[in-house]
Design an enzyme around this catalytic site. Structure first.
Site, short mmCIF file in Angstrom:
data_model
loop_
_atom_site.label_atom_id
_atom_site.label_comp_id
_atom_site.label_asym_id
_atom_site.label_seq_id
_atom_site.Cartn_x
_atom_site.Cartn_y
_atom_site.Cartn_z
N ASP A 101 3.67 -2.37 2.82
CA ASP A 101 2.43 -1.66 2.53
C ASP A 101 1.63 -2.36 1.43
O ASP A 101 2.19 -3.12 0.64
CB ASP A 101 2.74 -0.24 2.04
CG ASP A 101 3.39 0.60 3.13
OD1 ASP A 101 3.20 0.29 4.31
OD2 ASP A 101 4.09 1.57 2.77
N1 URA Z 1 8.82 1.46 3.89
C1 URA Z 1 7.64 1.89 3.38
O1 URA Z 1 7.40 3.08 3.30
N2 URA Z 1 6.75 0.97 2.99
C2 URA Z 1 6.98 -0.37 3.02
O2 URA Z 1 6.12 -1.15 2.62
C3 URA Z 1 8.21 -0.79 3.55
C4 URA Z 1 9.11 0.14 3.98
#
Ligand code: URA
Length: 237
Positions: A101
């Protein structure tokens, strides 16, 4: 091993359809032998000649990036924001292996080896990823156990392979949790914590399979060694 027409197209020589037509017309040879079968698979070491010219296969590149927060995992962004690809100096077109993310930091692989990418992101191969989540609350250890028993996110039950409370700060009311998962659903870690009633305030991926971030700070990257690439291939069942 990849299909001959894909290798020809990937080299930039022509489109995949044109490559298929050249193969069918008998204008392609592999290791000195004419090939007219579209099902043939070749490896990067095979010598391919198209219309009398040796094909230069694009060299594979494998990058381990320490993704900083505030960068998107994409090859381009319609809003012009910086992407993970902008952090890498290369003349090749690299693609991220899975995604982190915008507000997640940590280990991200990038490569132009589409074959390896597809293998690594497929949940069947159960590649383990280690995350460190910061929760701005004191977390109930019995709820943490639920993450290993399984929680439902987006209608599917998912389990953590391992969960461990690394630190609990009673004064600041924060908890640091290490979580190991082997699948990679969208926002998986955040949704797993949401399923037991907690909001993830900060998330970092510390490991991807046997690879970690040692020697790197946020924004830095390195090339994988040949041995590391071979080991990644060997993890695929
Ligand atoms: N899980 C999440 O919620 N975000 C990420 O970036 C990776 C795994």
């Amino acid at each position: 091993m990849e299909r001959l027409q894909k290798i020809i197209a990937n080299s930039g020589y022509c489109s995949r359809r044109k490559a298929e037509s050249l193969i069918a017309q008998g204008k392609v040879s592999v290791n000195g032998k004419q090939v007219t079968d579209l099902g043939v698979k070749v490896s990067p070491n095979d010598s391919i000649v198209v219309e009398g010219r040796a094909l230069k296969q694009t060299e594979k590149e494998y990058i381990l990036l320490y993704k900083p927060r505030g960068i998107i995992t994409s090859t381009k962004d319609e809003k012009g924001r910086k992407t993970v690809v902008d952090l890498i100096q290369t003349n090749k077109r690299l693609y991220p292996v899975g995604r982190l993310d915008y507000d997640t930091s940590g280990l991200l692989l990038l490569t132009n080896d589409g074959n390896l990418t597809n293998l690594l992101i497929h949940p069947r191969h159960e590649i383990q990823k280690v995350y460190i989540a910061k929760i701005d609350q004191l977390v109930d250890p019995s709820l943490i156990k639920k993450l290993m028993q399984g929680v439902v996110i987006d209608g599917v039950k998912v389990k953590a392979d391992r969960v461990k409370i690394k630190k609990m700060d009673k004064k600041k009311k924060t908890t640091i949790v290490e979580l190991v998962i082997h699948d990679g659903k969208y926002h998986q870690v955040k949704k797993m914590f949401a399923a037991i009633g907690y909001t993830v305030a900060g998330l970092k991926r510390e490991k991807f399979a046997f690879l970690d971030l040692s020697g790197l700070t946020a924004g830095e990257y390195r090339h994988l060694t040949t041995k590391e690439v071979k080991t990644l291939y060997s993890l695929i069942k």
